[in-house]
Design a protein around this motif. Structure first.
Motif, PDB file in Angstrom:
ATOM      1  N   GLU A   1      30.516  33.081  29.666  1.00 38.72           N
ATOM      2  CA  GLU A   1      32.287  33.732  28.545  1.00 38.72           C
ATOM      3  C   GLU A   1      33.459  33.804  29.070  1.00 38.72           C
ATOM      4  O   GLU A   1      33.918  33.125  30.312  1.00 38.72           O
ATOM      5  CB  GLU A   1      31.252  35.522  29.544  1.00 38.72           C
ATOM      6  N   PRO A   2      34.861  34.427  27.716  1.00 36.95           N
ATOM      7  CA  PRO A   2      35.650  34.310  28.178  1.00 36.95           C
ATOM      8  C   PRO A   2      36.440  34.690  29.504  1.00 36.95           C
ATOM      9  O   PRO A   2      36.069  35.452  30.695  1.00 36.95           O
ATOM     10  CB  PRO A   2      35.642  34.847  27.392  1.00 36.95           C
ATOM     11  N   SER A   3      37.898  33.864  30.242  1.00 39.00           N
ATOM     12  CA  SER A   3      38.083  34.556  31.305  1.00 39.00           C
ATOM     13  C   SER A   3      39.171  33.751  31.373  1.00 39.00           C
ATOM     14  O   SER A   3      39.601  32.843  30.438  1.00 39.00           O
ATOM     15  CB  SER A   3      37.446  33.269  32.488  1.00 39.00           C
ATOM     16  N   THR A   4      40.157  34.293  31.867  1.00 41.34           N
ATOM     17  CA  THR A   4      41.963  33.602  32.079  1.00 41.34           C
ATOM     18  C   THR A   4      42.517  33.386  33.024  1.00 41.34           C
ATOM     19  O   THR A   4      42.289  32.234  34.475  1.00 41.34           O
ATOM     20  CB  THR A   4      43.160  34.655  31.566  1.00 41.34           C
ATOM     21  N   ARG A   5      42.155  34.997  34.310  1.00 40.39           N
ATOM     22  CA  ARG A   5      42.282  34.765  35.229  1.00 40.39           C
ATOM     23  C   ARG A   5      41.394  33.519  36.770  1.00 40.39           C
ATOM     24  O   ARG A   5      42.062  32.654  37.469  1.00 40.39           O
ATOM     25  CB  ARG A   5      42.543  36.346  36.520  1.00 40.39           C
TER      26      ARG A   5
ATOM     27  N   SER B   1      34.688  37.279  44.090  1.00 43.55           N
ATOM     28  CA  SER B   1      36.179  36.914  44.545  1.00 43.55           C
ATOM     29  C   SER B   1      36.779  37.370  44.345  1.00 43.55           C
ATOM     30  O   SER B   1      38.222  37.738  44.869  1.00 43.55           O
ATOM     31  CB  SER B   1      36.149  35.001  43.335  1.00 43.55           C
ATOM     32  N   GLN B   2      36.826  38.925  43.711  1.00 40.74           N
ATOM     33  CA  GLN B   2      37.755  40.027  42.649  1.00 40.74           C
ATOM     34  C   GLN B   2      37.750  40.508  43.341  1.00 40.74           C
ATOM     35  O   GLN B   2      38.594  41.058  44.158  1.00 40.74           O
ATOM     36  CB  GLN B   2      37.171  39.746  41.281  1.00 40.74           C
ATOM     37  N   GLY B   3      36.716  41.054  44.413  1.00 40.67           N
ATOM     38  CA  GLY B   3      36.451  42.213  45.428  1.00 40.67           C
ATOM     39  C   GLY B   3      37.289  41.689  46.674  1.00 40.67           C
ATOM     40  O   GLY B   3      37.947  42.690  47.070  1.00 40.67           O
TER      41      GLY B   3
ATOM     42  N   HIS C   1      45.522  46.349  39.182  1.00 41.02           N
ATOM     43  CA  HIS C   1      44.121  46.354  38.194  1.00 41.02           C
ATOM     44  C   HIS C   1      43.605  44.985  38.136  1.00 41.02           C
ATOM     45  O   HIS C   1      44.768  44.131  38.696  1.00 41.02           O
ATOM     46  CB  HIS C   1      44.666  46.801  36.874  1.00 41.02           C
ATOM     47  N   PRO C   2      42.561  44.382  38.469  1.00 40.40           N
ATOM     48  CA  PRO C   2      42.153  43.858  37.946  1.00 40.40           C
ATOM     49  C   PRO C   2      42.176  42.642  36.543  1.00 40.40           C
ATOM     50  O   PRO C   2      42.452  41.405  37.054  1.00 40.40           O
ATOM     51  CB  PRO C   2      40.452  43.215  38.224  1.00 40.40           C
ATOM     52  N   GLY C   3      42.423  43.430  36.076  1.00 37.01           N
ATOM     53  CA  GLY C   3      43.444  42.758  34.227  1.00 37.01           C
ATOM     54  C   GLY C   3      41.668  42.252  33.696  1.00 37.01           C
ATOM     55  O   GLY C   3      40.563  41.959  34.560  1.00 37.01           O
ATOM     56  N   PRO C   4      42.057  41.572  32.245  1.00 39.40           N
ATOM     57  CA  PRO C   4      42.876  42.359  31.635  1.00 39.40           C
ATOM     58  C   PRO C   4      43.119  43.606  31.398  1.00 39.40           C
ATOM     59  O   PRO C   4      42.269  44.277  31.588  1.00 39.40           O
ATOM     60  CB  PRO C   4      42.746  41.015  30.874  1.00 39.40           C
TER      61      PRO C   4
HETATM   62  N1   CP Z   1      39.912  40.139  36.503  1.00 35.56           N
HETATM   63  C1   CP Z   1      38.938  38.851  36.296  1.00 35.56           C
HETATM   64  O1   CP Z   1      37.820  39.025  36.296  1.00 35.56           O
HETATM   65  O2   CP Z   1      39.905  37.909  34.710  1.00 35.56           O
HETATM   66  P1   CP Z   1      39.375  37.392  34.171  1.00 35.56           P
HETATM   67  O3   CP Z   1      38.663  38.107  32.830  1.00 35.56           O
HETATM   68  O4   CP Z   1      40.981  37.273  32.738  1.00 35.56           O
HETATM   69  O5   CP Z   1      39.172  36.244  34.738  1.00 35.56           O
END
Ligand code: CP
Length: 330
Positions: free
Chosen positions: A57-61, A146-148, A283-286
Motif C-alpha cells: 500500500e502507498p507510503s512516503t514516511r 512504529s507510528q504510535g 499529525h501522523p501525515g499525510p
Molecule cells: N504516517 C504514515 O504512515 O505516513 P505514510 O503513509 O506516508 O507512511
C-alpha cells in the motif's frame, strides 16, 4: 545504548507492550536521535543483516524512514514495489514473503491495506521455524505500531529530549481528533498513550467515533474519554493530534461536506485558544490542509511538531531494528 531484556522479535501491535519495553524503545531512540545529529550518521550495528520493505500500500514516511533507518544501521535493504513485482503474475503474498526469506532476509517490514497480513506472515515465518522478524508498518485500520512509538517519543521529548520516558507524561492531557474509526494510528496511540498516566480524549463525529472505543483503555494506567464535541476535548489540552479522513477505508459512512467537517472538527489557531498556552500539535501525515488542520496552524513552528515526528520516526525505527537485530545476534 540500552539493550537490556529485549525479547520481542515481531512488532505487530502495541496492545501488549509493557512499560519497560516502551522505556527501552524511548531510550534507544534517544541515543539514535543523537547519532542522527552528528556529521557521520551511520553505525555498524546491523552490518550483514538484510531488511526488506514489503509495502503493498502507498507510503512516503514509513517506507522511506524504515529504509533510511536500516541504512543508518549499515543493514542491506530490499524494496518491494507491488506494481512491478511477481504479484502481478499471480504469486501470493505468503510466497512473496518466502521468496524474501530464501534471499536471506532477517527483518521484513510489512504494510498492507488488510488488517492481519503482517500477523499472517509472522505466523508463517514461525511455522517454518525461521528467526525472521516481522514489523507491522500499518495494516488496514488495525495498527501502526512504529507510528504510535514515534508519536510517544515526540511527546516525551518535549519534556526531556535527552531522557524521554513514560513517567514524564503523568497528569498531561492529549486530544486525538478526527477519523478515529478508520485510523490504525489512533489504535496504536490508544495503547501507547494509555500505558502512561495521561488523559487521552478522543474527539470526532459519532459516525467516526463509535461508543465502543470507550472500552479500550479501561484496564490501563491512562484515562480514556470520548467526545463528539471538539471544544470539550480541547479544554486545557497539552497536545492535540489531528487525523486525516481516511476515505480509502470508508464504505458507507455519510460525511458532511469537507467545509462543514473543517468547521466542526478542524484544528485552527482560533480553536487552539481552548488548550493550554504551550499546546503542541501533532499529525501522523499525510495531511489534507484546510480539512483536519488549517495551513496556518500546520506551518506554525511554535505549535507544530509534525516535522519533528518525521525526523523522530527515523530514530524510533532505528531503535526497533537495532533492538530486534542485536537480539538476533547481529
Ligand atoms: N504516517 C504514515 O504512515 O505516513 P505514510 O503513509 O506516508 O507512511
Amino acid at each position: 545504548m540500552v539493550t537490556t531484556n529485549w525479547n520481542r522479535r515481531h512488532i505487530l501491535s502495541l496492545a501488549d507492550f509493557t512499560a519497560a519495553e516502551y522505556d527501552t524503545v524511548l531510550q534507544t531512540a534517544a541515543s539514535f536521535r543523537e547519532v542522527l545529529g552528528r556529521r557521520t550518521k551511520k553505525v555498524p550495528a546491523l552490518q550483514g543483516q538484510v531488511v526488506a520493505n514489503l509495502f503493498f500500500e502507498p507510503s512516503t514516511r514509513t517506507r522511506n524512514s524504515f529504509e533510511l533507518a536500516a541504512k543508518r544501521l549499515s543493514a542491506d535493504t530490499l524494496n518491494f514495489a507491488p506494481g512491478t513485482s511477481s504479484l502481478t503474475k499471480g504469486e501470493t503474498i505468503l510466497d512473496t514473503a518466502k521468496t524474501y526469506l530464501a534471499m536471506g532476509t532477517d527483518m521484513m517490514v510489512i504494510r498492507h491495506r488488510e488488517a492481519g497480513v503482517p500477523l499472517a506472515i509472522a505466523s508463517e515465518m514461525d511455522r517454518l521455524n525461521t528467526q525472521v522478524a516481522i514489523l507491522n508498518a500499518g495494516d488496514g485500520q488495525h495498527e501502526h505500531p512504529s507510528q504510535g512509538l514515534l508519536d510517544l517519543f515526540t511527546i516525551c521529548r518535549v519534556f526531556d529530549p535527552e531522557n524521554p520516558r513514560l513517567d514524564l507524561l503523568r497528569g498531561k492531557k492529549i486530544a486525538v481528533v478526527g477519523d478515529i474509526l478508520h485510523s490504525r494510528v489512533a489504535r496504536s496511540n490508544i495503547w501507547s498513550l494509555t500505558a502512561t498516566e495521561m488523559e487521552l480524549h478522543l474527539a470526532g463525529p459519532p459516525t467516526l467515533l463509535p461508543k465502543w472505543f470507550a472500552g479500550l483503555g479501561s484496564d490501563r494506567p491512562g484515562k480514556l474519554f470520548l467526545h463528539w464535541s471538539l471544544d470539550e476535548a480541547l479544554a486545557d489540552a497539552d497536545f492535540v493530534m489531528t487525523l486525516r479522513l481516511q476515505k480509502e477505508r470508508m464504505t458507507n459512512y455519510l460525511l458532511p461536506s469537507l467545509r462543514e467537517y473543517h468547521q466542526l472538527y478542524g484544528m485552527t489557531t482560533e480553536r487552539l485558544k481552548l488548550c493550554r498556552p504551550d499546546v503542541k500539535i501533532l499529525h501522523p501525515g499525510p495531511v489534507n490542509r484546510g480539512v483536519e488542520i488549517s495551513s496556518e496552524l500546520m506551518d506554525n513552528p511554535d505549535r507544530s511538531l509534525i516535522s519533528q515526528q518525521v525526523t523522530n520516526g527515523i530514530a524510533v525505527r532505528m531503535a526497533l531494528l537495532y533492538l530486534i537485530g542485536v537480539g538476533k545476534g547481529g
